[in-house]
Design a protein around this motif. Structure first.
Motif, PDB file in Angstrom:
ATOM      1  N   UNK A 166      -0.100  -3.906  22.369  1.00 26.43           N
ATOM      2  CA  UNK A 166      -1.141  -3.623  21.384  1.00 26.43           C
ATOM      3  C   UNK A 166      -0.476  -3.234  20.072  1.00 26.43           C
ATOM      4  N   UNK A 167      -0.730  -4.028  19.026  1.00 23.77           N
ATOM      5  CA  UNK A 167      -0.197  -3.756  17.692  1.00 23.77           C
ATOM      6  C   UNK A 167      -1.352  -3.265  16.820  1.00 23.77           C
ATOM      7  N   UNK A 168      -1.292  -2.004  16.413  1.00 24.68           N
ATOM      8  CA  UNK A 168      -2.363  -1.395  15.633  1.00 24.68           C
ATOM      9  C   UNK A 168      -1.875  -1.156  14.210  1.00 24.68           C
ATOM     10  N   UNK A 169      -2.524  -1.806  13.264  1.00 21.29           N
ATOM     11  CA  UNK A 169      -2.140  -1.663  11.852  1.00 21.29           C
ATOM     12  C   UNK A 169      -2.760  -0.372  11.323  1.00 21.29           C
ATOM     13  N   UNK A 170      -1.899   0.609  10.963  1.00 14.88           N
ATOM     14  CA  UNK A 170      -2.392   1.937  10.575  1.00 14.88           C
ATOM     15  C   UNK A 170      -2.155   2.262   9.103  1.00 14.88           C
ATOM     16  N   UNK A 171      -1.317   1.490   8.421  1.00 11.67           N
ATOM     17  CA  UNK A 171      -1.097   1.694   6.988  1.00 11.67           C
ATOM     18  C   UNK A 171      -0.628   0.374   6.387  1.00 11.67           C
ATOM     19  N   UNK A 172      -1.205   0.012   5.245  1.00 11.39           N
ATOM     20  CA  UNK A 172      -0.877  -1.287   4.643  1.00 11.39           C
ATOM     21  C   UNK A 172      -0.570  -1.135   3.161  1.00 11.39           C
ATOM     22  N   UNK A 173       0.581  -1.650   2.794  1.00 12.80           N
ATOM     23  CA  UNK A 173       0.957  -1.858   1.403  1.00 12.80           C
ATOM     24  C   UNK A 173       0.964  -3.367   1.203  1.00 12.80           C
ATOM     25  N   UNK A 174       0.190  -3.868   0.261  1.00  9.97           N
ATOM     26  CA  UNK A 174      -0.026  -5.309   0.157  1.00  9.97           C
ATOM     27  C   UNK A 174       1.250  -6.103  -0.091  1.00  9.97           C
ATOM     28  N   UNK A 175       2.304  -5.464  -0.573  1.00 11.48           N
ATOM     29  CA  UNK A 175       3.570  -6.165  -0.777  1.00 11.48           C
ATOM     30  C   UNK A 175       4.280  -6.481   0.538  1.00 11.48           C
ATOM     31  N   UNK A 176       3.928  -5.772   1.606  1.00  3.97           N
ATOM     32  CA  UNK A 176       4.617  -5.934   2.892  1.00  3.97           C
ATOM     33  C   UNK A 176       3.601  -6.261   3.981  1.00  3.97           C
TER      34      UNK A 176
END
Length: 703
Positions: A112-122
């Motif tokens: 299970x891969x849970x995306x918890x923080x996103x910076x649009x450059x990465x």
């Protein structure tokens, strides 16, 4: 034990936090790249699942909207089912990992891969592939071959690893490469007609960077990895297998050499019945094992036929494409249709044109908020001659639709060139290999039939691969059919135009592809693609000059941005009134561009005139046909444009003296007036007699 391990990829820090979260998971990590963070958990069941003949691997990719500081829309205000993008990312993680587990391993495994923080450059999806590999390597699950993943862009004709947001906007290529330190496991690509040589170099460029990530993972694994369990691998009893082989091998071989698919399947069913009759008393509880042996025999025979005898099941040459036919306009009331048939694979695509307001709204973690080109793909049970319940689209349908969409995106005209929302629906009518690529071809036909001015036609083809056990020998085949896909080692799908590649998706059932195989597949796909494009061009050379009479017509106009509020009105009162009066659809852009769509041209023109009147500037010296809205002792108020009225003083009503306003005009009369003054307070002064005088002069000149 808590550990933080770091490395540098493309000048940015890749960090793994291990041992401080998810204490009850076999392995739980935070993997971060810049400010993008993915939580990855890997677990497996203690024992194999009974009664299955496959590896039950489950990859989940969850997007949390809090990762980008959003609150979900709707009434419930929480994340629901995965978005299409999340499903596509989960598939991209699954494909390179699945072949690297031990054969015969049938324990349930879930990552299970849970995306918890996103910076649009990465990008979090690239990070999740690396995180899933690391978590599996660190766990006790029998997974020992790490994979690395990167994205590759082309900015100013240079390859860029993991491009940032602004670089992605400029890039002509969106490529994902996933590989071990020896071979390439998976490629996903979308591009603006990229030449084969450039695409190959881009894949190899990404491959070299993947090797660095794999080296980093191996160092982590050696230092911190758990001891791997010794798995219980499924294996058929040797005695049973030998007896079944002795009884039916020659019969199966004879059947597999039948070139006619239907006859081959009928004869194979007869052989299976003979095997069942022979062994049902001796092995009453081993039906699944007997079916497994039969599958292995078929696979051996087909692979040997291809690899050593250089013969295909249907008798074609290795680079030969099945017979192709193309048709357009087969449905009378739709906006555009295309029917593409290749052998026993057949796809019908239907194009529908709508207003810009019909664009799909996207509620996700990416920077993309909407899209006006939408491609859907349906794979009903009848396409394979089977019966099963009709339900919503599964992961496969979503993936195939996205691939076909990706192949055509670079060719779709801009909003300025063609102000419509475009929806394509590909219906698979018959399936025997590569329906996703057939849907690219059918969609091209439908777009041309609908009159969409696409840049140029596109086509797609699937390439296959057969390798020896030690991977030292390999054969690439063009236009794989079902049996070759089923028993083969690769499904390498390439879509594009005569100029170059617009989409790639390949995955493999073995431990990756060699560089030579990638090169050969790209070259073979180009040759096949050009052959198919000739067939499409022979059917319809260019987009139809006129849209279907059943398609709505779009008209455009431009207004000053500060006039938008006048068209919309308070709470949308003005624009809703225009829509109610004319029956049109209206879309307004921030730059003042207005799109009016209607099936009726006169209704559209009426709406455009209303908008024009609402936004026109009143100018001194111009003559207007206005409506008397109010009468006073000193004159009449006349509305010359919607929401704009001026005063005709009693002295300006006529050439002769007027004693009473009502002697000349009545409430509701339409009269010609001329703007003689706009004072410093914006008040408009009008003159009826000046308008009459100017009109008479004009008529005299014309005479």
């Amino acid at each position: 034990m808590s550990e933080t391990i770091e490395t540098t990829i493309a000048g940015r820090t890749l960090k793994v936090d291990y041992g401080k979260i998810g204490m009850l998971s076999d392995c739980a990590i935070f993997i971060s790249y810049g400010d993008t963070v993915v939580l990855v958990n890997a677990n497996a069941s203690d024992k194999p699942r009974e009664g299955v003949d496959f590896f039950p691997l489950s990859i989940e990719y969850e997007e949390k909207l809090y990762s980008v500081g959003k609150i979900p829309g709707g009434f419930i205000k929480r994340e629901g089912k995965p978005t299409d993008k999340a499903i596509l990312h989960a598939r991209a993680i699954d494909r390179p990992l699945r072949p690297l587990f031990p054969k015969g391993y049938r324990n349930d495994v879930q990552v299970v891969c849970t995306v918890v923080s996103v910076e649009q450059d990465n990008l979090p999806d690239i990070l999740a592939i690396n995180g899933a590999s690391i978590a599996l390597c660190l766990s006790s699950i029998p997974f020992n071959t790490p994979v690395g993943a990167v994205s590759v862009g082309i900015v100013d004709e240079k390859f860029v690893i993991n491009p940032g947001l602004e670089e992605r906007k400029k890039s002509t290529l969106n490529l994902t490469v996933c590989a071990t330190d020896e071979r390439i496991m998976m490629v996903e690509a979308g591009g603006s007609e990229i030449a084969e040589d450039v695409m190959y170099d881009a894949i190899m460029f990404g491959f070299e960077e993947c090797k660095k990530i794999v080296k980093f993972q191996k160092e982590i694994m050696d230092k911190y990895g758990k001891e791997k369990i010794v798995p219980e691998l499924y294996k058929v009893d040797e005695t049973l297998e030998q007896e079944v082989r002795d009884f039916c091998f020659d019969m199966v071989k004879e059947v597999m050499y039948i070139t006619d698919r239907d006859k081959r399947n009928d004869e194979l069913d007869a052989v299976k019945q003979k095997v069942d009759d022979e062994f049902k008393e001796k092995y009453p509880d081993n039906g699944a094992d007997i079916a497994e042996v039969l599958y292995k025999i078929q696979k051996e025979i087909v692979r040997n036929m291809l690899l050593n005898e250089h013969r295909r099941p249907d008798g074609r040459k290795f680079d030969e494409i099945r017979p192709i036919s193309c048709e357009v306009g087969i449905l009378p009331r739709t906006h555009g249709t295309g029917l593409f048939t290749r052998g026993l694979t057949q796809v019908m695509t239907v194009a529908t044109l709508g207003s810009l307001g019909d664009a799909q709204i996207l509620d996700g973690i990416s920077s993309e908020e909407s899209k006006r080109y939408i491609h859907h793909y349906n794979f009903p049970s009848y396409s394979t001659g089977e019966t099963r319940p009709l339900r919503g689209p599964g992961r496969r349908e979503i993936g195939h639709g996205a691939l076909a969409e990706k192949a055509l995106i670079p060719l779709i005209p801009s909003e300025e060139e063609f102000p419509y929302t475009i929806r394509l629906v590909s219906e698979v009518l018959s399936s025997n290999g590569s329906t996703s690529q057939a849907s690219i071809c059918g969609s091209t036909l439908a777009l041309l039939d609908a009159g969409v001015p696409i840049k140029r036609p596109a086509a797609g083809i699937a390439m296959g691969l057969i390798t020896s056990e030690d991977l030292s020998k390999e054969e690439i085949i063009t236009d794989i059919q079902g049996i070759e896909d089923f028993f083969g080692d690769m499904d390498f799908k390439v879509g594009g135009t005569e100029v170059g590649i617009t989409a790639i998706q390949f995955d493999t059932k073995i431990h990756g592809l060699s560089k030579e195989c990638v090169r050969g597949a790209l070259d073979g796909a180009r040759k096949a693609r050009l052959f198919i494009l000739d067939k499409i061009n022979a059917c319809i050379e260019a987009p139809r000059k006129e849209l279907s009479k059943y398609a709505p017509k779009t008209f455009t106009m431009n207004i000053a941005p500060d006039k938008i509020r006048d068209v919309i009105g308070a709470g949308g009162k003005v624009i809703n009134k225009i829509i109610a009066e004319t029956g049109v659809k209206i879309d307004i852009k921030e730059d003042g561009k207005i799109f009016v769509m209607s099936d009726d041209t006169e209704s559209a023109k009426k709406a455009l005139k209303i908008i024009d009147d609402l936004t026109r500037e009143v100018k001194v010296g111009e003559i207007y046909l206005g409506k008397v809205t109010n009468i006073t002792k000193f004159g009449a108020f006349v509305e010359i444009l919607p929401g704009k009225e001026g005063l005709v003083h009693i002295s300006k009503l006529d050439f002769k003296r007027v004693n009473k306003v009502e002697d000349v005009v009545s409430l509701g009369d339409e009269i010609l007036v001329k703007v003689v003054e706009i004072d410093n307070q914006g008040r408009i002064n009008l003159s009826r007699k000046d308008a009459i005088k100017d009109s008479e002069k004009k008529e005299s000149k014309e005479e």
